[in-house]
Motif scaffolding. Structure first.
Motif, PDB file in Angstrom:
ATOM      1  N   LYS A 149      20.825  43.131 -10.309  1.00  0.00           N
ATOM      2  CA  LYS A 149      22.251  43.219 -10.645  1.00  0.00           C
ATOM      3  C   LYS A 149      23.092  42.954  -9.400  1.00  0.00           C
ATOM      4  N   SER A 161      31.506  50.513 -14.502  1.00  0.00           N
ATOM      5  CA  SER A 161      30.212  51.217 -14.352  1.00  0.00           C
ATOM      6  C   SER A 161      29.545  51.377 -15.722  1.00  0.00           C
ATOM      7  N   GLN A 162      30.365  51.665 -16.735  1.00  0.00           N
ATOM      8  CA  GLN A 162      29.834  51.821 -18.095  1.00  0.00           C
ATOM      9  C   GLN A 162      29.282  50.508 -18.653  1.00  0.00           C
ATOM     10  N   SER A 163      29.839  49.374 -18.178  1.00  0.00           N
ATOM     11  CA  SER A 163      29.373  48.076 -18.690  1.00  0.00           C
ATOM     12  C   SER A 163      27.970  47.739 -18.182  1.00  0.00           C
ATOM     13  N   ASN A 164      27.554  48.455 -17.116  1.00  0.00           N
ATOM     14  CA  ASN A 164      26.190  48.306 -16.602  1.00  0.00           C
ATOM     15  C   ASN A 164      25.873  46.890 -16.098  1.00  0.00           C
ATOM     16  N   SER A 171      25.198  46.611  -9.770  1.00  0.00           N
ATOM     17  CA  SER A 171      24.364  47.659  -9.165  1.00  0.00           C
ATOM     18  C   SER A 171      25.245  48.639  -8.393  1.00  0.00           C
TER      19      SER A 171
END
Length: 216
Positions: free
Chosen positions: A3, A24-27, A30
């Motif tokens: 990532k 951050s939620q979308s992942n 990194s």
């Protein structure tokens, strides 16, 4: 596939932290770092350059953004830079792309479009938001009208061919023999050319061709 790391160069803190949490939620990334001034950004780029950088027009004037982009890209050729601009005009957006940015969003873009731009950049393509794209299309159209104020729609390849033969002094009969088409077909093309160029006769066609460097 690893990532990518992301750095956001923007303010205010409330907005950047909120954006960072959403991302951050979308992942997708990194790590997500926030730089609220030039000093930490310079340090971040030197110590641990991210794969993607989002820079906002809140932080710098357009000329400074252009210069900074140029400097970053000269050091990190593969870094993907997205600029969030304050409704820049087409010429300024083009300037930023020439300096090496890969994505442009206006401040009025939605979060969904923002995510879309990130995903498109990760596919090694460029992204221009819909709002800016509309501005570009209308800009290009008005530029074309400026250069050809009398042309209603572009001439086809066959019409261009006939236009050149008319300019060389060929009659409809000559043209029909040279192109192996009927005189009626030549006359139809001739009428369409006159209509498209808003010309009254062959003199108008020749004048248009000279002005637009179709013939010398």
């Amino acid at each position: 596939m690893m990532k990518p790391r992301l750095t956001i160069f923007d303010e205010p803190m409330l907005y950047t932290e909120g954006l960072s949490k959403l991302l951050s939620q979308s992942n997708i990334f990194s790590t997500i770092d926030i730089c609220n001034s030039l000093e930490p950004l310079t340090k971040r780029l030197k110590d641990q350059p991210p794969e993607m950088l989002i820079m906002s027009s809140n932080m710098l004037m357009l000329t400074e953004l252009c210069k900074l982009t140029e400097n970053i890209i000269s050091e990190h050729k593969n870094m993907k830079i997205i600029i969030i601009g304050n409704s820049y005009d087409v010429i300024d957006i083009r300037k930023l792309f020439n300096k090496g940015i890969k994505g442009y969003l206006d401040k009025n873009c939605t979060y969904d479009e923002f995510l879309k731009s990130i995903n498109i950049l990760l596919l090694n393509e460029i992204y221009i938001c819909d709002h800016a794209k509309e501005k570009m299309i209308s800009f290009i159209s008005s530029e074309q009208e400026k250069h050809n104020p009398h042309i209603r729609e572009p001439l086809t390849r066959r019409e261009m061919e006939i236009l050149k033969l008319i300019c060389d002094g060929n009659s409809s009969k000559d043209i029909s023999e040279k192109l192996f088409i009927s005189i009626n077909t030549v006359e139809t093309h001739r009428k369409r050319i006159l209509l498209k160029l808003n010309a009254k006769n062959s003199v108008g066609i020749v004048k248009y061709a000279i002005e637009n460097h179709i013939i010398d």
